[in-house]
Design a protein around this motif. Structure first.
Motif, PDB file in Angstrom:
ATOM      1  N   SER A 185      -0.625  -7.570  -8.170  1.00  0.00           N
ATOM      2  CA  SER A 185      -0.185  -8.202  -6.920  1.00  0.00           C
ATOM      3  C   SER A 185       1.241  -7.792  -6.564  1.00  0.00           C
ATOM      4  N   ALA A 186       2.099  -7.676  -7.563  1.00  0.00           N
ATOM      5  CA  ALA A 186       3.491  -7.273  -7.320  1.00  0.00           C
ATOM      6  C   ALA A 186       3.547  -5.903  -6.661  1.00  0.00           C
ATOM      7  N   LEU A 187       2.719  -4.982  -7.140  1.00  0.00           N
ATOM      8  CA  LEU A 187       2.686  -3.630  -6.570  1.00  0.00           C
ATOM      9  C   LEU A 187       2.102  -3.647  -5.155  1.00  0.00           C
ATOM     10  N   LEU A 188       1.047  -4.425  -4.963  1.00  0.00           N
ATOM     11  CA  LEU A 188       0.398  -4.470  -3.647  1.00  0.00           C
ATOM     12  C   LEU A 188       1.331  -5.007  -2.581  1.00  0.00           C
ATOM     13  N   MET A 189       2.094  -6.056  -2.905  1.00  0.00           N
ATOM     14  CA  MET A 189       2.904  -6.715  -1.878  1.00  0.00           C
ATOM     15  C   MET A 189       4.031  -5.838  -1.350  1.00  0.00           C
TER      16      MET A 189
ATOM     17  N   GLU B 211      -6.667   0.004  -0.981  1.00  0.00           N
ATOM     18  CA  GLU B 211      -5.816   0.856  -0.154  1.00  0.00           C
ATOM     19  C   GLU B 211      -4.940  -0.015   0.744  1.00  0.00           C
ATOM     20  N   VAL B 212      -3.636   0.263   0.714  1.00  0.00           N
ATOM     21  CA  VAL B 212      -2.671  -0.426   1.576  1.00  0.00           C
ATOM     22  C   VAL B 212      -2.017   0.618   2.469  1.00  0.00           C
ATOM     23  N   LYS B 213      -2.179   0.471   3.769  1.00  0.00           N
ATOM     24  CA  LYS B 213      -1.611   1.419   4.725  1.00  0.00           C
ATOM     25  C   LYS B 213      -0.107   1.176   4.888  1.00  0.00           C
ATOM     26  N   PRO B 214       0.664   2.211   5.257  1.00  0.00           N
ATOM     27  CA  PRO B 214       2.098   2.034   5.516  1.00  0.00           C
ATOM     28  C   PRO B 214       2.323   1.335   6.855  1.00  0.00           C
TER      29      PRO B 214
ATOM     30  N   PRO C  45       3.130  -2.096   1.753  1.00  0.00           N
ATOM     31  CA  PRO C  45       3.192  -1.811   3.198  1.00  0.00           C
ATOM     32  C   PRO C  45       4.478  -1.107   3.627  1.00  0.00           C
ATOM     33  N   GLY C  46       5.557  -1.271   2.870  1.00  0.00           N
ATOM     34  CA  GLY C  46       6.815  -0.640   3.220  1.00  0.00           C
ATOM     35  C   GLY C  46       7.013   0.742   2.634  1.00  0.00           C
ATOM     36  N   MET C  47       6.043   1.215   1.846  1.00  0.00           N
ATOM     37  CA  MET C  47       6.153   2.559   1.272  1.00  0.00           C
ATOM     38  C   MET C  47       5.806   3.608   2.324  1.00  0.00           C
ATOM     39  N   GLU C  48       6.437   4.766   2.247  1.00  0.00           N
ATOM     40  CA  GLU C  48       6.247   5.810   3.256  1.00  0.00           C
ATOM     41  C   GLU C  48       4.794   6.232   3.386  1.00  0.00           C
TER      42      GLU C  48
ATOM     43  N   CYS D 179      -5.352 -11.304   0.980  1.00  0.00           N
ATOM     44  CA  CYS D 179      -5.526 -12.199   2.129  1.00  0.00           C
ATOM     45  C   CYS D 179      -4.171 -12.632   2.678  1.00  0.00           C
ATOM     46  N   THR D 180      -3.245 -12.991   1.799  1.00  0.00           N
ATOM     47  CA  THR D 180      -1.909 -13.407   2.240  1.00  0.00           C
ATOM     48  C   THR D 180      -1.197 -12.257   2.938  1.00  0.00           C
ATOM     49  N   MET D 181      -1.338 -11.050   2.402  1.00  0.00           N
ATOM     50  CA  MET D 181      -0.739  -9.879   3.031  1.00  0.00           C
ATOM     51  C   MET D 181      -1.296  -9.664   4.435  1.00  0.00           C
ATOM     52  N   ARG D 182      -2.618  -9.789   4.567  1.00  0.00           N
ATOM     53  CA  ARG D 182      -3.244  -9.581   5.885  1.00  0.00           C
ATOM     54  C   ARG D 182      -2.813 -10.650   6.880  1.00  0.00           C
ATOM     55  N   ASN D 183      -2.551 -11.870   6.372  1.00  0.00           N
ATOM     56  CA  ASN D 183      -2.068 -12.921   7.259  1.00  0.00           C
ATOM     57  C   ASN D 183      -0.729 -12.568   7.893  1.00  0.00           C
ATOM     58  N   PHE D 184       0.005 -11.669   7.254  1.00  0.00           N
ATOM     59  CA  PHE D 184       1.294 -11.216   7.768  1.00  0.00           C
ATOM     60  C   PHE D 184       1.206  -9.811   8.365  1.00  0.00           C
ATOM     61  N   GLY D 185      -0.004  -9.386   8.742  1.00  0.00           N
ATOM     62  CA  GLY D 185      -0.164  -8.142   9.470  1.00  0.00           C
ATOM     63  C   GLY D 185      -0.356  -6.886   8.651  1.00  0.00           C
ATOM     64  N   ALA D 186      -0.457  -6.997   7.329  1.00  0.00           N
ATOM     65  CA  ALA D 186      -0.662  -5.804   6.503  1.00  0.00           C
ATOM     66  C   ALA D 186      -2.089  -5.292   6.651  1.00  0.00           C
ATOM     67  N   ASN D 187      -2.264  -4.000   6.479  1.00  0.00           N
ATOM     68  CA  ASN D 187      -3.577  -3.362   6.473  1.00  0.00           C
ATOM     69  C   ASN D 187      -3.901  -3.045   5.019  1.00  0.00           C
ATOM     70  N   ALA D 188      -4.598  -3.958   4.353  1.00  0.00           N
ATOM     71  CA  ALA D 188      -4.849  -3.844   2.920  1.00  0.00           C
ATOM     72  C   ALA D 188      -6.259  -4.327   2.613  1.00  0.00           C
ATOM     73  N   GLU D 189      -7.034  -3.512   1.873  1.00  0.00           N
ATOM     74  CA  GLU D 189      -8.417  -3.893   1.581  1.00  0.00           C
ATOM     75  C   GLU D 189      -8.972  -3.080   0.416  1.00  0.00           C
ATOM     76  N   TRP D 190     -10.042  -3.627  -0.169  1.00  0.00           N
ATOM     77  CA  TRP D 190     -10.803  -2.890  -1.172  1.00  0.00           C
ATOM     78  C   TRP D 190     -11.576  -1.782  -0.453  1.00  0.00           C
TER      79      TRP D 190
END
Length: 322
Positions: free
Chosen positions: A148-152, A198-201, A155-158, A180-191
């Motif tokens: 989770s630490a790496l995932l959060m 995969e987490v999009k920049p 979104p800010g990685m290039e 789910c929490t990340m997506r609530n804040f607009g992140a594009n992250a999914e299995w």
């Protein structure tokens, strides 16, 4: 000092549960990464959350997270992508809890992380910088907090982050809670596969956020009701949500096998409501369960089953030895 604890003859009460520590700590990191200055609503008042609030507010050169394991893992990743140089440390016990899996993963992503004393353990000296991201392989059978630490911070990685989890993936609901929490804040992250995330920049979007109450804390009230001799007992728990992504929300199904019925005042998704617990008198002859995804509930059910005389066989407890 001696304490005498006596069970009440009758049990009828309403409880305002504490907020979820798991959601609070995730929301705090994401809030900070989104640039939001005000805190989420209904934050947990646990030690882990308190040290995180203080660290994110003051950002001292040396950050002492005391005994906060979640704070150590989440803040280590946060500091790696935040401008400035900091040392993160904790209690003597915390300085003997391994952090190498997370630190090594950050190093492979280009982070500037160094061990101050013993290799593989806190304290860590961290210089924040922009990380490129890309593809990374991590063991799936480690604490979900490392993942989770790496995932959060992804979104800010290039290049964002593609995370491949190897082996058996434990505590998957906690990873889903993070996503789910990340997506609530607009992140594009999914299995994208059974073992790949995969987490999009795509940076977070700052917004208001309310923290659900804690299903782990609810489990003890289920236990109290299950052990009560009052067959008319009723407990009302405030602030829980139907369809919760907290892994420990499975407690309502497990306790149904120990004679407890759960009723929601409202079943509107993502809206806090009151949950009412009552006895049914229908107790299973035996309880078998794999706690791989809910290790924090194991102790509660060991005690409850032992006190009720219900035979049990529990597996999936590998993380407890840590």
């Amino acid at each position: 000092m001696t304490y005498r604890i006596t069970a009440p003859q009758q049990l009828e009460t309403e409880i305002n549960l504490p907020a979820s520590k798991s959601i609070s700590n995730r929301a705090l990191i994401i809030y900070a990464l989104s640039g939001r200055k005000t805190m989420p609503e209904h934050l947990s008042d646990c030690d882990d959350t308190e040290v995180m609030i203080n660290a994110l507010r003051d950002m001292p050169e040396t950050i002492d997270i005391k005994a906060g394991g979640t704070a150590m893992r989440f803040l280590t990743a946060y500091l790696a992508v935040t401008p400035g140089e900091h040392t993160i440390t904790g209690t003597e016990r915390m300085r003997h809890r391994p952090i190498n899996i997370l630190a090594d993963a950050l190093l492979r992503l280009g982070a500037d992380v160094a061990y101050e004393e013993n290799e593989g353990f806190p304290p860590l000296r961290i210089k924040g910088r922009q990380l490129q991201g890309g593809s990374l392989e991590v063991q799936g059978d480690v604490s979900s907090q490392f993942i989770s630490a790496l995932l959060m911070i992804a979104p800010g990685m290039e290049k964002g982050l593609t995370l491949h989890l190897t082996g058996d993936i434990i505590s998957r609901p906690y990873i889903d809670l993070t996503l789910c929490t990340m997506r609530n804040f607009g992140a594009n992250a999914e299995w994208t596969d059974n073992d790949t995330i995969e987490v999009k920049p795509q940076p977070y979007t700052a917004q208001d956020y309310y923290i659900e109450s804690d299903w782990s804390a609810a489990s003890y009230w289920y236990e109290i009701l299950a052990l009560s001799k009052d067959n008319e007992a009723e407990i009302r728990l405030n602030g829980l949500m139907d369809g919760s992504l907290q892994g420990d929300s499975v407690v309502k199904y497990l306790f149904s096998m120990l004679g407890i019925k759960t009723s929601f005042s409202s079943r509107t998704r993502n809206v806090p409501t009151t949950v009412t617990l009552r006895k049914t008198g229908l107790v299973s002859a035996r309880l078998d369960y794999d706690f791989k995804n809910q290790p924090d509930l194991a102790q509660t059910f060991v005690v409850t089953c032992a006190m009720m005389g219900v035979p049990f066989h529990f597996t999936g407890l590998a993380t407890l030895h840590i």
